[in-house]
Design a protein around this motif. Sequence first.
Motif, PDB file in Angstrom:
ATOM      1  N   ASP A  79       0.786  -1.230   0.000  1.00 56.36           N
ATOM      2  CA  ASP A  79       0.000   0.000   0.000  1.00 56.36           C
ATOM      3  C   ASP A  79       0.821   1.286   0.000  1.00 56.36           C
ATOM      4  O   ASP A  79       0.315   2.332  -0.402  1.00 56.36           O
ATOM      5  N   HIS A  80       2.051   1.227   0.490  1.00 61.17           N
ATOM      6  CA  HIS A  80       2.835   2.446   0.679  1.00 61.17           C
ATOM      7  C   HIS A  80       4.274   2.282   0.213  1.00 61.17           C
ATOM      8  O   HIS A  80       4.816   1.178   0.219  1.00 61.17           O
ATOM      9  N   VAL A  81       4.852   3.425  -0.127  1.00 60.42           N
ATOM     10  CA  VAL A  81       6.278   3.493  -0.435  1.00 60.42           C
ATOM     11  C   VAL A  81       6.835   4.702   0.308  1.00 60.42           C
ATOM     12  O   VAL A  81       6.255   5.793   0.256  1.00 60.42           O
ATOM     13  N   VAL A  82       7.936   4.499   1.006  1.00 59.87           N
ATOM     14  CA  VAL A  82       8.626   5.572   1.705  1.00 59.87           C
ATOM     15  C   VAL A  82       9.992   5.741   1.051  1.00 59.87           C
ATOM     16  O   VAL A  82      10.738   4.773   0.899  1.00 59.87           O
ATOM     17  N   VAL A  83      10.287   6.983   0.669  1.00 62.50           N
ATOM     18  CA  VAL A  83      11.559   7.278   0.020  1.00 62.50           C
ATOM     19  C   VAL A  83      12.340   8.239   0.904  1.00 62.50           C
ATOM     20  O   VAL A  83      11.825   9.290   1.300  1.00 62.50           O
ATOM     21  N   LEU A  84      13.560   7.873   1.219  1.00 59.21           N
ATOM     22  CA  LEU A  84      14.501   8.762   1.900  1.00 59.21           C
ATOM     23  C   LEU A  84      15.346   9.373   0.791  1.00 59.21           C
ATOM     24  O   LEU A  84      15.998   8.641   0.033  1.00 59.21           O
ATOM     25  N   ALA A  85      15.309  10.694   0.677  1.00 58.18           N
ATOM     26  CA  ALA A  85      15.957  11.322  -0.471  1.00 58.18           C
ATOM     27  C   ALA A  85      16.603  12.649  -0.093  1.00 58.18           C
ATOM     28  O   ALA A  85      16.192  13.317   0.856  1.00 58.18           O
ATOM     29  N   ARG A  86      17.574  13.020  -0.893  1.00 52.48           N
ATOM     30  CA  ARG A  86      18.237  14.314  -0.771  1.00 52.48           C
ATOM     31  C   ARG A  86      17.791  15.163  -1.961  1.00 52.48           C
ATOM     32  O   ARG A  86      17.892  14.735  -3.108  1.00 52.48           O
ATOM     33  N   ALA A  87      17.311  16.362  -1.658  1.00 51.77           N
ATOM     34  CA  ALA A  87      16.907  17.315  -2.694  1.00 51.77           C
ATOM     35  C   ALA A  87      17.902  18.463  -2.708  1.00 51.77           C
ATOM     36  O   ALA A  87      18.246  19.007  -1.662  1.00 51.77           O
ATOM     37  N   THR A  88      18.361  18.812  -3.908  1.00 51.90           N
ATOM     38  CA  THR A  88      19.282  19.935  -4.059  1.00 51.90           C
ATOM     39  C   THR A  88      18.807  20.818  -5.207  1.00 51.90           C
ATOM     40  O   THR A  88      18.113  20.363  -6.113  1.00 51.90           O
ATOM     41  N   GLY A  89      19.196  22.074  -5.145  1.00 49.54           N
ATOM     42  CA  GLY A  89      18.857  22.995  -6.218  1.00 49.54           C
ATOM     43  C   GLY A  89      19.352  24.391  -5.901  1.00 49.54           C
ATOM     44  O   GLY A  89      19.822  24.666  -4.795  1.00 49.54           O
ATOM     45  N   LYS A  90      19.206  25.277  -6.898  1.00 47.82           N
ATOM     46  CA  LYS A  90      19.610  26.679  -6.741  1.00 47.82           C
ATOM     47  C   LYS A  90      18.527  27.574  -7.308  1.00 47.82           C
ATOM     48  O   LYS A  90      17.955  27.263  -8.350  1.00 47.82           O
ATOM     49  N   ASP A  97      19.701  22.061   0.067  1.00 49.17           N
ATOM     50  CA  ASP A  97      20.350  20.767   0.301  1.00 49.17           C
ATOM     51  C   ASP A  97      19.618  20.149   1.482  1.00 49.17           C
ATOM     52  O   ASP A  97      19.933  20.411   2.639  1.00 49.17           O
ATOM     53  N   ASP A  98      18.587  19.364   1.173  1.00 43.02           N
ATOM     54  CA  ASP A  98      17.645  18.902   2.184  1.00 43.02           C
ATOM     55  C   ASP A  98      17.518  17.383   2.163  1.00 43.02           C
ATOM     56  O   ASP A  98      17.334  16.791   1.110  1.00 43.02           O
ATOM     57  N   GLN A  99      17.620  16.785   3.333  1.00 45.97           N
ATOM     58  CA  GLN A  99      17.339  15.361   3.498  1.00 45.97           C
ATOM     59  C   GLN A  99      15.883  15.244   3.900  1.00 45.97           C
ATOM     60  O   GLN A  99      15.487  15.729   4.957  1.00 45.97           O
ATOM     61  N   GLY A 100      15.073  14.631   3.055  1.00 42.13           N
ATOM     62  CA  GLY A 100      13.656  14.563   3.332  1.00 42.13           C
ATOM     63  C   GLY A 100      13.084  13.172   3.134  1.00 42.13           C
ATOM     64  O   GLY A 100      13.799  12.218   2.809  1.00 42.13           O
ATOM     65  N   VAL A 101      11.781  13.099   3.334  1.00 38.15           N
ATOM     66  CA  VAL A 101      11.048  11.841   3.202  1.00 38.15           C
ATOM     67  C   VAL A 101       9.838  12.094   2.305  1.00 38.15           C
ATOM     68  O   VAL A 101       9.149  13.107   2.465  1.00 38.15           O
ATOM     69  N   GLN A 102       9.599  11.192   1.386  1.00 35.91           N
ATOM     70  CA  GLN A 102       8.371  11.200   0.594  1.00 35.91           C
ATOM     71  C   GLN A 102       7.617   9.924   0.886  1.00 35.91           C
ATOM     72  O   GLN A 102       8.199   8.840   0.890  1.00 35.91           O
ATOM     73  N   LEU A 103       6.335  10.077   1.127  1.00 25.26           N
ATOM     74  CA  LEU A 103       5.465   8.937   1.385  1.00 25.26           C
ATOM     75  C   LEU A 103       4.423   8.869   0.278  1.00 25.26           C
ATOM     76  O   LEU A 103       3.747   9.855  -0.004  1.00 25.26           O
ATOM     77  N   ALA A 123      14.144  26.014   6.274  1.00 24.29           N
ATOM     78  CA  ALA A 123      15.104  26.223   5.187  1.00 24.29           C
ATOM     79  C   ALA A 123      14.435  26.029   3.824  1.00 24.29           C
ATOM     80  O   ALA A 123      14.715  26.778   2.879  1.00 24.29           O
ATOM     81  N   ALA A 124      13.540  25.054   3.722  1.00 24.08           N
ATOM     82  CA  ALA A 124      12.812  24.832   2.464  1.00 24.08           C
ATOM     83  C   ALA A 124      11.938  26.037   2.147  1.00 24.08           C
ATOM     84  O   ALA A 124      11.879  26.493   0.999  1.00 24.08           O
TER      85      ALA A 124
END
Length: 130
Positions: A79-90, A97-103, A123-124
């Motif tokens: 039923d679910h997917v959890v992603v641990l991810a790093r998002a970067t951009g300018k 430079d954020d360590q986040g979670v997507q569900l 920060a986001a």
Amino acid sequence: MTHPNEELVRRGYEAFLGGDLAALNDMFADDIVWHVPGNHQLAGDYRGKDAVFGNFAKVFELTGGSFQLEIHDVLANDDHVVVLARATGKIGDRTLDDQGVQLFHVKDGKATEQWLYSGDQRAADEFWGQ
């Protein structure tokens, strides 16, 4: 063996970063709901593929295409997917430079809902601006 929902979301990340909306279109339910937390110009609930794809376009527009996601790990069940991810951009002189979670909620092989959790929401908010 990799769970099929993990494969779905990993393919979705590749499609997102490659700008392949046709692939994402096949992976998302027509009535997908995409939740973006915070107090910034992209925050809100996006309902339906067109609204979600519009949000994606704005992400790349604001960052001049510099936005990137790097998967650290993926956990999935039926039923679910959890992603641990790093998002970067300018954006101009601002950097993300954020360590986040997507569900993700997945039903019948399609993503039906997504919640984003930033590692540092303040920060986001500052990065994405008003």
